[in-house]
Scaffold this motif. Structure first.
Motif, short mmCIF file in Angstrom:
data_model
loop_
_atom_site.label_atom_id
_atom_site.label_comp_id
_atom_site.label_asym_id
_atom_site.label_seq_id
_atom_site.Cartn_x
_atom_site.Cartn_y
_atom_site.Cartn_z
N ARG A 124 0.83 -1.21 0.00
CA ARG A 124 0.00 0.00 0.00
C ARG A 124 0.87 1.26 0.00
N SER A 137 -4.92 7.13 5.68
CA SER A 137 -5.77 6.59 6.75
C SER A 137 -4.89 6.23 7.96
N GLY A 139 -4.50 3.37 9.41
CA GLY A 139 -3.76 2.14 9.17
C GLY A 139 -2.55 2.37 8.28
N GLU A 140 -2.73 3.20 7.26
CA GLU A 140 -1.61 3.51 6.36
C GLU A 140 -0.52 4.30 7.08
N GLN A 142 0.16 4.04 10.18
CA GLN A 142 0.86 3.09 11.04
C GLN A 142 1.91 2.32 10.23
N MET A 143 1.56 1.98 8.99
CA MET A 143 2.53 1.32 8.10
C MET A 143 3.73 2.23 7.84
N SER A 163 -1.32 -1.16 17.23
CA SER A 163 -2.71 -1.40 16.80
C SER A 163 -3.69 -0.33 17.30
N LEU A 166 -6.95 1.33 15.41
CA LEU A 166 -7.17 0.73 14.10
C LEU A 166 -8.39 -0.20 14.12
N LEU A 170 -7.62 -4.37 10.30
CA LEU A 170 -6.27 -3.81 10.15
C LEU A 170 -5.35 -4.26 11.28
N MET A 173 -3.93 -7.50 10.42
CA MET A 173 -2.93 -7.35 9.37
C MET A 173 -1.60 -6.84 9.95
N ILE A 174 -1.69 -5.84 10.83
CA ILE A 174 -0.47 -5.28 11.45
C ILE A 174 0.26 -6.36 12.25
#
Length: 235
Positions: A124, A137, A139-140, A142-143, A163, A166, A170, A173-174
Motif C-alpha cells: 500500500r 488513513s 492504518g496507512e 501506522q505502516m 494497533s 485501528l 487492520l 494485518m499489522i
C-alpha cells in the motif's frame, strides 16, 4: 543477550515513572510488554532509546552500555522505535517519511534494498508513495511509522501500540506483519494494549504495573494466567 535492562528507575520531575525495571530480550524473539495506561510502558521505551535519561540502573545492548548515550547514537547501534500515535511527518510524502528513517545511513544500495523491503511488507505504501502522509488513513500511517523505523535497518525494533485506534481487520494485518518482520530476522519488543493479540505472536511477555514488572513468563503461560486474564484479557 541482545538487550538487558537492569534496575532501571526513571523520573518525571518528582514523579517516579519506572521503579527498578529488569527485562531481557534474546536475539530473534518477540517480547510483549503489557500493562494499562500510565503503567510506564512508553517511558521504558523512551529510556531504552535515550530520549529520557534514567536516575539509576543500566541498559545494555549486545553487551554495550548505552544508558547515557545520545538517542542518535543508539539508533546507529541498531535500535529503532515506531512511536505511539504514529507521529508521521504529515506534510511530507510517504517516500520522504521513509527517507527520514534512513538518515543515519550512507550506503545508497543498502538504502534502496530497505525501500524494497518496506514496499514488499507494505505494498500500500508503494501505491501511496507520493502522497502526503497526513492524508493517509490511520492504518496507512501506522505502516509508514513501522516502515520508517525499519529504514534504519534495526537489529531491535521497538513498537509502541501499533494497533491503537485501528479497525479490527487492520489490527490483524499489522500483527501478521510484525510476525513477518520478526521472521526476516528483526528482534522485536512490542508494547500493546491488545494483550491477547500481542501474547499470541510473542515468545515471552512481561506485565508492568505502576512502573514495576509484576509478572514475566512465556507468552503461552501468560495467556492462561488468571491474573492476566482478569486484568488484561477482559475475562
Amino acid at each position: 543477550m541482545m538487550l538487558t535492562v537492569s534496575n532501571l528507575s526513571t523520573f518525571y520531575g518528582n514523579i517516579q515513572a519506572l521503579k527498578g525495571i529488569d527485562l531481557e530480550i534474546n536475539q530473534g524473539e518477540i517480547v510483549a510488554l503489557i500493562g494499562s495506561n500510565g503503567a510506564g510502558k512508553t517511558t521504558l521505551l523512551k529510556t531504552i532509546t535515550g530520549l529520557i535519561k534514567p536516575k539509576t540502573g543500566s541498559v545494555k545492548f549486545v553487551d554495550k552500555e548505552i544508558t547515557t548515550m545520545d538517542a542518535s547514537d543508539i539508533v546507529k547501534l541498531g535500535i529503532s522505535l515506531s512511536p505511539e500515535g504514529r507521529q508521521v511527518f504529515p506534510k511530507m510524502t510517504v517516500v520522504e517519511n521513509l527517507e527520514m528513517g534512513a538518515f543515519i545511513r550512507k550506503d545508497n544500495k543498502e538504502i534502496k534494498e530497505s525501500f524494497e523491503r518496506v514496499y514488499q511488507l507494505f505494498p500500500r505504501l508503494y501505491e501511496r508513495k507520493s502522497q502526503e502522509a497526513g492524508t493517509l488513513s490511520g492504518g496507512e500511517q501506522q505502516m509508514v511509522a513501522i516502515g520508517r523505523a525499519l529504514m534504519s535497518k534495526p537489529k531491535l525494533l521497538l513498537l509502541d501500540e501499533p494497533s491503537l485506534g485501528l479497525a479490527p481487520m487492520l489490527v490483524e494485518m499489522i500483527f501478521e506483519l510484525v510476525k513477518e518482520i520478526n521472521l526476516q530476522g528483526t528482534t522485536i519488543l512490542l508494547i500493546e494494549q491488545n494483550a491477547r493479540m500481542a501474547l499470541m505472536i510473542a515468545n515471552r511477555g512481561y506485565v508492568i504495573e505502576t512502573g514495576k514488572i509484576v509478572l514475566e513468563d512465556s507468552a503461552d503461560q501468560l495467556l492462561v494466567s488468571d491474573e492476566v486474564r482478569k486484568a488484561y484479557l477482559g475475562e
